[in-house]
Scaffold this active site. Structure first.
Site, short mmCIF file in Angstrom:
data_model
loop_
_atom_site.label_atom_id
_atom_site.label_comp_id
_atom_site.label_asym_id
_atom_site.label_seq_id
_atom_site.Cartn_x
_atom_site.Cartn_y
_atom_site.Cartn_z
N PRO A 279 -117.67 -7.17 24.95
CA PRO A 279 -117.79 -8.50 25.55
C PRO A 279 -118.82 -8.55 26.69
CG PRO A 279 -115.48 -7.83 25.38
CD PRO A 279 -116.31 -6.63 25.04
N GLU B 173 -109.37 0.87 26.47
CA GLU B 173 -109.94 0.00 27.50
C GLU B 173 -111.46 0.11 27.54
OE1 GLU B 173 -106.73 -1.04 27.18
OE2 GLU B 173 -106.40 0.93 28.05
N ARG C 245 -127.07 -9.71 4.88
CA ARG C 245 -127.51 -10.87 4.09
C ARG C 245 -128.97 -11.22 4.33
NH1 ARG C 245 -127.21 -15.48 6.23
NH2 ARG C 245 -126.53 -16.68 4.43
N ASP D 291 -129.70 -21.87 5.58
CA ASP D 291 -128.47 -22.24 6.27
C ASP D 291 -128.72 -22.58 7.73
OD1 ASP D 291 -127.63 -18.87 5.51
OD2 ASP D 291 -128.90 -19.58 7.12
C1 9WO Z 1 -108.95 -3.96 27.19
C2 9WO Z 1 -108.23 -3.97 28.37
C3 9WO Z 1 -106.88 -3.81 28.62
C4 9WO Z 1 -106.45 -3.83 29.93
C5 9WO Z 1 -107.36 -3.98 30.97
C6 9WO Z 1 -108.71 -4.12 30.70
C7 9WO Z 1 -109.11 -4.13 29.40
N1 9WO Z 1 -110.35 -4.23 28.88
C8 9WO Z 1 -110.24 -4.11 27.58
C9 9WO Z 1 -111.39 -4.13 26.76
O1 9WO Z 1 -112.37 -4.76 27.09
N2 9WO Z 1 -111.33 -3.39 25.64
C10 9WO Z 1 -112.46 -3.32 24.77
C11 9WO Z 1 -111.99 -3.40 23.35
C12 9WO Z 1 -113.25 -2.06 24.98
C13 9WO Z 1 -114.46 -2.06 24.07
C14 9WO Z 1 -114.07 -2.36 22.62
N3 9WO Z 1 -113.21 -3.50 22.59
C15 9WO Z 1 -113.68 -4.73 22.35
C16 9WO Z 1 -114.92 -5.11 21.89
N4 9WO Z 1 -112.96 -5.83 22.54
N5 9WO Z 1 -113.71 -6.89 22.26
C17 9WO Z 1 -114.90 -6.50 21.84
C18 9WO Z 1 -115.95 -7.40 21.49
C19 9WO Z 1 -117.14 -6.95 21.01
C20 9WO Z 1 -118.14 -7.86 20.70
N6 9WO Z 1 -117.95 -9.17 20.88
C21 9WO Z 1 -116.77 -9.63 21.35
C22 9WO Z 1 -115.76 -8.76 21.66
#
Ligand code: 9WO
Length: 261
Positions: free
Chosen positions: A96, A123, A161, A176
């Protein structure tokens, strides 16, 4: 194109390799997919790939050593046979915290000869891997999911794609939303002409190709104006190098006047 994915859950990628366009592209060798599990490179006797965060706090962090070993294997797996003037694969971490994924970034990554995608769990991963081993951080949007795998699959699908020959119709990828002018898609209809009292718009049955093209453009602009007005902001258009045509300016002006009624 050659892609390696570093993941604790390689079996998840059957979602790509077992169905649809992505399956066909892999079968036809338009894209090779190597899956590398850091678990297989956990040097310690318990096979652990994570540890407690320094500074305290909840959860676990993926350790440097198994990730570095897995990344090394992942890089080797996408190395060509030529070896001569070969580009080093970009290492992309799905998080993120990354750069928001938009179609232009997909298009640019789709042109690479090789990529390594890094999926985090728990995490996250030790920041020293991000500092020294990652070239690019990419985000699908502002939400947290359980790990990078689903995000990596979305990115891979978007890349696949665009590979030449991946879609039956060579043209469809350029047709698209977002690949063309950046407007939302126009509405689609198929048989029957009438169902449950709902008719297909008459213009689509007219055989008048120019009228159909104008109608579709108007529908696309209308949908964009209603659902994603941000995409038509002058600054956004300028940043993406899009200039409205005369016809588009006229249609948008008319739609905006209609909205004010
Ligand atoms: C989990 C968490 C739990 C307790 C306190 C802090 C915390 N941070 C996270 C967290 O960000 N976990 C991530 C899980 C670690 C990297 C991989 N993960 C992830 C990637 N979640 N969401 C994505 C992601 C990737 C691309 N676009 C959107 C979301």
């Amino acid at each position: 194109m050659r892609v390696s994915v570093v993941t604790l859950f390689p079996e998840m990628f059957t979602a790509l390799t077992d169905s649809g366009i992505t399956r066909r592209a892999v079968e036809r060798h338009l894209l090779s997919l190597a899956l590398v599990n850091p678990r297989d490179y956990a040097g310690n006797k318990h096979g652990s790939v994570d540890d407690k965060p320094y500074g305290g706090g909840p959860g676990m962090v993926m350790s440097v050593a198994p990730l570095r070993s897995a990344l090394q294997v992942a890089r080797l797996a996408v190395e060509g046979s030529g070896k001569a003037q070969e580009k080093k694969p970009k290492v992309v971490y799905l998080t993120p915290q990354g750069q928001p994924l938009k179609q232009p970034l997909v298009e640019s990554l789709a042109k690479e000869e090789s990529l390594v995608l890094l999926c985090g769990r728990y995490e996250g991963i030790d920041e020293r891997v991000v500092e020294s081993d990652v070239d690019l951080e990419v985000s699908l949007g502002d939400y947290v999911i359980s790990g990078g795998e689903l995000a990596a699959m979305v990115l891979l699908d978007a890349i696949i794609r665009l590979q030449p020959g991946a879609l039956g119709d060579e043209n469809s990828a350029g047709q698209d939303s977002f690949s063309g002018r950046g407007w939302l898609d126009y509405p689609h209809f198929t048989r029957p002409e009438t169902i449950d009292g709902q008719d297909v718009p008459a213009v689509l049955l007219s055989g008048d190709h120019a009228a159909i093209a104008s109608w579709r453009l108007e529908q696309a602009l209308k949908k964009t104006l209603l659902k994603r007005p941000d995409l038509l902001e002058p600054q956004v258009l300028k940043n993406s190098g899009v200039e409205l045509s005369k016809q588009e300016i006229e249609i948008v002006a008319r739609l905006q006047a209609d909205l004010n009624d």
